[in-house]
Design a protein around this motif. Structure first.
Motif, PDB file in Angstrom:
ATOM      1  N   LEU A  48       5.033  -0.728 -11.550  1.00 51.66           N
ATOM      2  CA  LEU A  48       4.543  -2.098 -11.392  1.00 51.66           C
ATOM      3  C   LEU A  48       5.422  -2.920 -10.460  1.00 51.66           C
ATOM      4  O   LEU A  48       4.999  -3.965  -9.971  1.00 51.66           O
ATOM      5  CB  LEU A  48       4.421  -2.782 -12.759  1.00 51.66           C
ATOM      6  CG  LEU A  48       3.399  -2.164 -13.705  1.00 51.66           C
ATOM      7  CD1 LEU A  48       3.405  -2.890 -15.037  1.00 51.66           C
ATOM      8  CD2 LEU A  48       2.013  -2.133 -13.090  1.00 51.66           C
ATOM      9  N   ALA A  49       6.639  -2.457 -10.210  1.00 53.10           N
ATOM     10  CA  ALA A  49       7.514  -3.158  -9.259  1.00 53.10           C
ATOM     11  C   ALA A  49       6.943  -3.074  -7.851  1.00 53.10           C
ATOM     12  O   ALA A  49       7.227  -3.922  -7.012  1.00 53.10           O
ATOM     13  CB  ALA A  49       8.924  -2.567  -9.303  1.00 53.10           C
ATOM     14  N   ILE A  50       6.114  -2.074  -7.596  1.00 55.23           N
ATOM     15  CA  ILE A  50       5.497  -1.916  -6.276  1.00 55.23           C
ATOM     16  C   ILE A  50       4.354  -2.912  -6.116  1.00 55.23           C
ATOM     17  O   ILE A  50       4.268  -3.607  -5.117  1.00 55.23           O
ATOM     18  CB  ILE A  50       4.994  -0.470  -6.089  1.00 55.23           C
ATOM     19  CG1 ILE A  50       6.171   0.504  -6.186  1.00 55.23           C
ATOM     20  CG2 ILE A  50       4.248  -0.316  -4.770  1.00 55.23           C
ATOM     21  CD1 ILE A  50       5.763   1.955  -6.326  1.00 55.23           C
ATOM     22  N   GLU A  51       3.478  -2.971  -7.141  1.00 60.66           N
ATOM     23  CA  GLU A  51       2.349  -3.899  -7.110  1.00 60.66           C
ATOM     24  C   GLU A  51       1.692  -3.926  -8.484  1.00 60.66           C
ATOM     25  O   GLU A  51       1.776  -2.952  -9.230  1.00 60.66           O
ATOM     26  CB  GLU A  51       1.315  -3.490  -6.060  1.00 60.66           C
ATOM     27  CG  GLU A  51       0.639  -2.168  -6.356  1.00 60.66           C
ATOM     28  CD  GLU A  51      -0.395  -1.780  -5.322  1.00 60.66           C
ATOM     29  OE1 GLU A  51      -1.030  -2.667  -4.730  1.00 60.66           O
ATOM     30  OE2 GLU A  51      -0.560  -0.563  -5.105  1.00 60.66           O
ATOM     31  N   PRO A  52       1.025  -5.024  -8.835  1.00 60.15           N
ATOM     32  CA  PRO A  52       0.247  -5.051 -10.081  1.00 60.15           C
ATOM     33  C   PRO A  52      -0.871  -4.004 -10.002  1.00 60.15           C
ATOM     34  O   PRO A  52      -1.451  -3.794  -8.937  1.00 60.15           O
ATOM     35  CB  PRO A  52      -0.340  -6.461 -10.125  1.00 60.15           C
ATOM     36  CG  PRO A  52       0.528  -7.275  -9.214  1.00 60.15           C
ATOM     37  CD  PRO A  52       0.994  -6.324  -8.144  1.00 60.15           C
TER      38      PRO A  52
END
Length: 143
Positions: A48-52
């Protein structure tokens, strides 16, 4: 028709990949525990650090059941590390998204992982690029 037997080099490569994966998971779980997280919770945070992402996409990426992801996200949400939001593209779908606290925790977790960083630092940029390209080919993610 018989399947050709892998050669000794293939066996050696497979064993080495297995060793790398096992060591990575051991360190990842140890680093996660320092933040009172399970390894699975830490992997969801990293993703999730990459994108929702929609929960089903998280489950597909981690190759697990959606119900498992729901439980993991529930626990992360209770700690204030992630939140559920409506998907801007389809408001019927909920996405799991990082909170500010979750992003900070994910960064601290990533920064504490020395196992992968230390041996990779011994490789030249060209060697790391070749390794990346070979691994992408192996998993079918050619760029």
């Amino acid at each position: 028709m018989s399947t050709p037997r892998p050669d000794p080099l293939t066996f050696e490569v497979v064993d080495l990949i297995g060793s790398v994966v096992a060591r990575y998971h051991e360190e990842y779980d140890r680093a996660a525990a320092q933040h009172s997280l399970t390894g699975a919770q830490a992997r969801v945070l990293a993703l999730l650090a990459i994108e929702p992402l929609p929960m089903r996409q998280v489950a597909r990426t981690l190759k697990c059941e959606p119900s498992n992801v729901t439980g993991i996200v529930d626990r992360l949400e209770a700690r204030g590390l992630v939140e559920r939001r409506p998907d801007p593209a389809d408001r019927r779908v909920k996405v799991a998204a990082m909170t500010v606290t979750g992003a900070r925790t994910a960064r601290l977790l990533r920064d504490s992982l020395g196992f992968a960083r230390e041996p990779l630092a011994e490789l030249s940029r060209a060697e790391r690029t070749t390794l990346r390209d070979l691994l992408q080919r192996m998993v079918g993610e050619q760029q």
